[in-house]
Each structure stands twice: as C-alpha cells, then as structure tokens.
Design a protein around this motif. Sequence first.
Motif, mmCIF file in Angstrom:
data_model
loop_
_atom_site.group_PDB
_atom_site.id
_atom_site.type_symbol
_atom_site.label_atom_id
_atom_site.label_comp_id
_atom_site.label_asym_id
_atom_site.label_seq_id
_atom_site.Cartn_x
_atom_site.Cartn_y
_atom_site.Cartn_z
ATOM 1 N N ARG A 111 0.700 -1.545 -0.104
ATOM 2 C CA ARG A 111 0.002 -0.227 0.197
ATOM 3 C C ARG A 111 0.924 1.457 -0.243
ATOM 4 O O ARG A 111 1.481 1.449 0.509
ATOM 5 N N SER A 127 0.373 9.560 -11.540
ATOM 6 C CA SER A 127 -0.234 8.391 -12.252
ATOM 7 C C SER A 127 1.052 7.188 -11.311
ATOM 8 O O SER A 127 2.891 7.501 -12.004
ATOM 9 N N ARG A 129 2.791 3.257 -11.477
ATOM 10 C CA ARG A 129 2.503 2.469 -12.608
ATOM 11 C C ARG A 129 3.707 1.101 -12.828
ATOM 12 O O ARG A 129 4.541 1.354 -12.596
ATOM 13 N N ASP A 141 -1.173 -2.881 -13.183
ATOM 14 C CA ASP A 141 -1.959 -2.329 -13.110
ATOM 15 C C ASP A 141 -1.666 -0.709 -12.620
ATOM 16 O O ASP A 141 -0.464 -0.163 -12.415
ATOM 17 N N HIS A 143 -2.339 3.476 -11.494
ATOM 18 C CA HIS A 143 -3.391 3.951 -10.264
ATOM 19 C C HIS A 143 -2.926 5.757 -10.932
ATOM 20 O O HIS A 143 -2.427 5.469 -10.172
ATOM 21 N N LEU A 155 -3.519 9.773 -3.337
ATOM 22 C CA LEU A 155 -3.448 9.085 -4.165
ATOM 23 C C LEU A 155 -3.318 8.173 -3.183
ATOM 24 O O LEU A 155 -1.862 7.977 -2.586
ATOM 25 N N ALA A 157 -2.728 4.454 -3.888
ATOM 26 C CA ALA A 157 -3.095 2.817 -4.474
ATOM 27 C C ALA A 157 -2.452 1.319 -3.947
ATOM 28 O O ALA A 157 -1.466 1.435 -2.688
ATOM 29 N N SER A 158 -2.912 -0.013 -4.402
ATOM 30 C CA SER A 158 -2.654 -1.342 -3.464
ATOM 31 C C SER A 158 -2.072 -2.444 -4.438
ATOM 32 O O SER A 158 -3.615 -1.894 -5.912
ATOM 33 N N TRP A 159 -1.158 -2.955 -4.322
ATOM 34 C CA TRP A 159 -0.812 -3.713 -4.945
ATOM 35 C C TRP A 159 -1.165 -5.835 -4.778
ATOM 36 O O TRP A 159 -0.193 -5.162 -4.317
#
Length: 201
Positions: A111, A127, A129, A141, A143, A155, A157-159
């Motif tokens: 995260r 962005s 990526r 992905d 975000h 922002l 973002a999680s993967w």
Amino acid sequence: MNTPSSDADDGPTQAAPDEVEGINPWVVRFFLILAFGLAFGIEGMTLIRSFLLGEDEDAEEQVEAEERGEIEEPEAAPVHIGDDLLPATAVSERVAEMKIWGRSDGPWVFRLVVTVTNDGKNAYRLSLRNLEVDDGTEFDDVHAAECPPGDSTQLVASWPIGTDARPRALTAEATLQGTNDSTRTVRRRVTFGHVPVQMKR
C-alpha cells in the motif's frame, strides 16, 4: 712408373652457391609492431567514434523529448516517508504511507499513499504504474489521481504482491496541463528500500 692423376684430383674445386643472407630480426620486429599499432589504432578510433555518436544520439533524444514536453528524471536513492516522488515538478507529491500488509492466509498487499498538493495554476494528474517486486514480477496496474489548481488530494494505491514479496520499483508519471492545450510530462523510475511489514490476523 707414375700413375696419372684423375681429372677430379687435378681440376679446381667447384665453389658452393652463395647462401641467402639471413633477415635481420629487428626488421621483423619493426613490421610486427607496426601491424599491431595500426590494428589497435583503428580499433581505438572506432570505439571513440561510436562513443561520441552514442552521446550525440542521447542528446538528440533528450532534445526531442523536451520538445514534446516530456522529461525523464534519473533514478535516485530509494524513497522514504516524506520524500517527494517527482522533484522536477512544481507540484508536491510526498509519500504519506508506505507499508506491506501481510496475512498468513492470503496474498500480501503493498500500500502506497501519496499526498498531492497543487499550488500552481494548471491541472495536474499523477499516475503510478509498472510496480516491480524483488523476484522480477511486474504488475501493469495503473493508479491515478487528478488534482485541480490550488487544491490537494491523496492517491491511494495498493497491489497484491504475493507472500514474502517486497516492492523494488515503480514508475511515477506526472502530467501538467499547460496553455494552448499543451501538456508537460515528467516521468521517473522510483525505487524502494526497506518497506515495513504489518501482519493482519
């Protein structure tokens, strides 16, 4: 009574043909040194020429990118909490949270939270990526978050990166809207150092 001597005994001895004179070893060494010197000289000039042409090509690519409004920032030291992802922009993109959520019964999740503050007069988009983890796996992905002029946002973002995986790097890209519908893009490959892991029950 005397025995007459043979013609072989009375005739003069025939001289052996002259032997070919030996070649001076210094002459051989001179030609060998000359040959090696020419070979090394040609190879050196080729390397220097390719190096100079390579620099010229890199410079031309950089100029073309700047004309298109694209700037590629070089990789820097690993980012930490509070660091700015893209120092080349007038907008602030600071890391607010960077953590791995681990679970014993499921995939681990990386995260990343970035606080964007746009004090400028132009629209802005950030962005994230191409996240790469330590085993070489890359996630495509994307975000993204937009931030109007004079505003701020986060922002998040999680993967899902898999058990025991660690994030290695990702690409951060900022797009700023300019005048006359022009845009300026700033891109940088961001690397990570130690990222803390928090286990969930």
